[in-house]
Scaffold this motif. Structure first.
Motif, PDB file in Angstrom:
ATOM      1  N   PHE A 182       0.833  -1.068   0.103  1.00  0.00           N
ATOM      2  CA  PHE A 182       0.077   0.104   0.015  1.00  0.00           C
ATOM      3  C   PHE A 182       0.829   1.318  -0.097  1.00  0.00           C
ATOM      4  N   GLN A 183       1.840   1.390   0.671  1.00  0.00           N
ATOM      5  CA  GLN A 183       2.763   2.451   0.732  1.00  0.00           C
ATOM      6  C   GLN A 183       3.641   2.604  -0.519  1.00  0.00           C
ATOM      7  N   GLY A 219       2.923   6.868  -5.729  1.00  0.00           N
ATOM      8  CA  GLY A 219       2.550   7.295  -7.175  1.00  0.00           C
ATOM      9  C   GLY A 219       1.378   8.374  -7.211  1.00  0.00           C
ATOM     10  N   PHE A 220       1.196   8.796  -5.969  1.00  0.00           N
ATOM     11  CA  PHE A 220      -0.031   9.961  -5.964  1.00  0.00           C
ATOM     12  C   PHE A 220       0.552  10.862  -4.979  1.00  0.00           C
ATOM     13  N   SER A 242       6.293   6.724  -9.271  1.00  0.00           N
ATOM     14  CA  SER A 242       6.155   5.847  -8.104  1.00  0.00           C
ATOM     15  C   SER A 242       7.628   6.312  -7.303  1.00  0.00           C
ATOM     16  N   GLY A 243       7.384   6.610  -6.087  1.00  0.00           N
ATOM     17  CA  GLY A 243       8.867   7.159  -5.541  1.00  0.00           C
ATOM     18  C   GLY A 243       9.866   5.769  -5.301  1.00  0.00           C
ATOM     19  N   ARG A 289      12.077  13.509  -6.419  1.00  0.00           N
ATOM     20  CA  ARG A 289      11.516  13.610  -7.733  1.00  0.00           C
ATOM     21  C   ARG A 289      11.920  14.808  -8.413  1.00  0.00           C
ATOM     22  N   GLU A 290      12.079  14.757  -9.719  1.00  0.00           N
ATOM     23  CA  GLU A 290      12.443  15.896 -10.372  1.00  0.00           C
ATOM     24  C   GLU A 290      11.265  16.729 -10.604  1.00  0.00           C
TER      25      GLU A 290
END
Length: 315
Positions: free
Chosen positions: A160-161, A166-167, A306-307, A313-314
């Protein structure tokens, strides 16, 4: 403890541990109601949930006079642990005993630690609730099956994590709601929802309106009960968009339950899949896309790659 308790996806047939599951549900309500009383309200009642740990389920730290209190179900050692930031601590064994006896022993532990809390002693979100002080019906505890349940919660939490990464819009923590006895994670479109008008046993309409004040796509896992005699992953949207139930979702074993108003994926379909993790992630992503597409969410703004661990993140 048998080897099955160490598997990420052990068998968990509801009928084989239903009595234990129902008893544990009542016990988590007692602990959860303590968190409800000691934690200030957060949006959507996030302050009342429990969190999956490397030992079981925890309240996390709660403010009490003179410090902080944490209560944790240690399923690895079948103990309920009480820890104060002062260093004082107590434990009570998790064993077969009626809810009424558990409740009395539980309050005794809080009293020994000098913690005073008023708990409304009636279960919520269940049919035919029994006050804690009178409940001698629920009295089972099978540590083997509880450990299987906990293993599933841990592995599901990790997935779930990953799914949550991705949000970039508003999203809940992955948390365990003791009222409905399920693990959940919820995404928000950012728009207000129409006022909730349904009913849930033991809950006032105002409580549900707080929970569903905004438009959501929510997914989770529950072990069974409430008319469903098997463990399942679920996904729903509130309010339900037109056409949601007719959207194609993956994997093939997923289906829309008209009775519950949500998509279900039987746990065993994940457990027995060639790649269980990928199978669950497909269900989570496809059912979210069904909700977001039919409700016209601003996906370009809300979604992201997704992280990765430790990688910014760029922008």
């Amino acid at each position: 403890m048998t080897d099955s308790a160490h598997e990420p996806w052990p068998a968990l047939p509801w009928r084989e541990w239903e009595a234990t599951g129902n008893t544990l549900h009542m016990w988590t309500q007692i602990v959860g109601k303590t968190r409800l009383e000691l934690s200030p309200l957060q949006a959507h009642w996030w302050n009342v949930a429990l969190y999956v740990t490397a030992r079981g389920l925890s309240t996390a730290a709660m403010p009490v006079p003179g410090g902080e209190l944490e209560i944790e179900f240690d399923f690895a050692e079948d103990q309920l642990l009480f820890r104060l930031s002062s260093g004082r601590h107590l434990s009570m064994p998790l064993r077969p005993q009626p809810v009424a006896d558990f409740y009395e022993e539980y309050l005794g532990c809080l009293s020994q630690l000098g913690v005073s809390v008023h708990i409304h002693p009636v279960t919520v979100e269940v049919s035919d609730p029994i006050p804690f002080t009178e409940d001698r019906v629920h009295a089972s505890y099978d540590g083997e099956y509880v450990r299987r349940f906990w293993r599933i919660l841990m592995h599901t939490t990790a997935l779930f994590q990953h799914f949550s990464s991705g949000f970039i819009g508003k999203i809940s923590p992955v948390h365990f709601f003791w009222g409905s006895f399920d693990l959940a994670v919820t995404r928000f479109s950012g728009r207000r929802a129409p006022a909730f008008t349904g009913s849930v046993p033991g809950l006032a309409t105002a409580v549900m309106r707080e929970a569903y004040s905004h438009e959501v796509s929510s997914a989770g896992f529950w072990p069974g009960g409430n008319g469903i005699d098997y463990p399942a992953f679920y996904s729903y949207a509130y309010p339900v968009p037109s056409g949601f139930k007719d959207q194609p979702v993956r994997p093939a074993q997923a289906n829309f339950s008209a009775a519950l108003g949500e998509f279900l994926l039987p746990y065993d379909a994940v457990r027995t899949a060639a790649d269980p993790d990928r199978t669950l992630l497909e269900f989570l992503q496809s059912t979210y896309e069904a909700a977001a597409a039919t409700a016209n969410w601003d996906r370009a703004t809300l979604e992201c790659a997704s992280g990765e661990c430790g990688v910014p993140r760029e922008t």
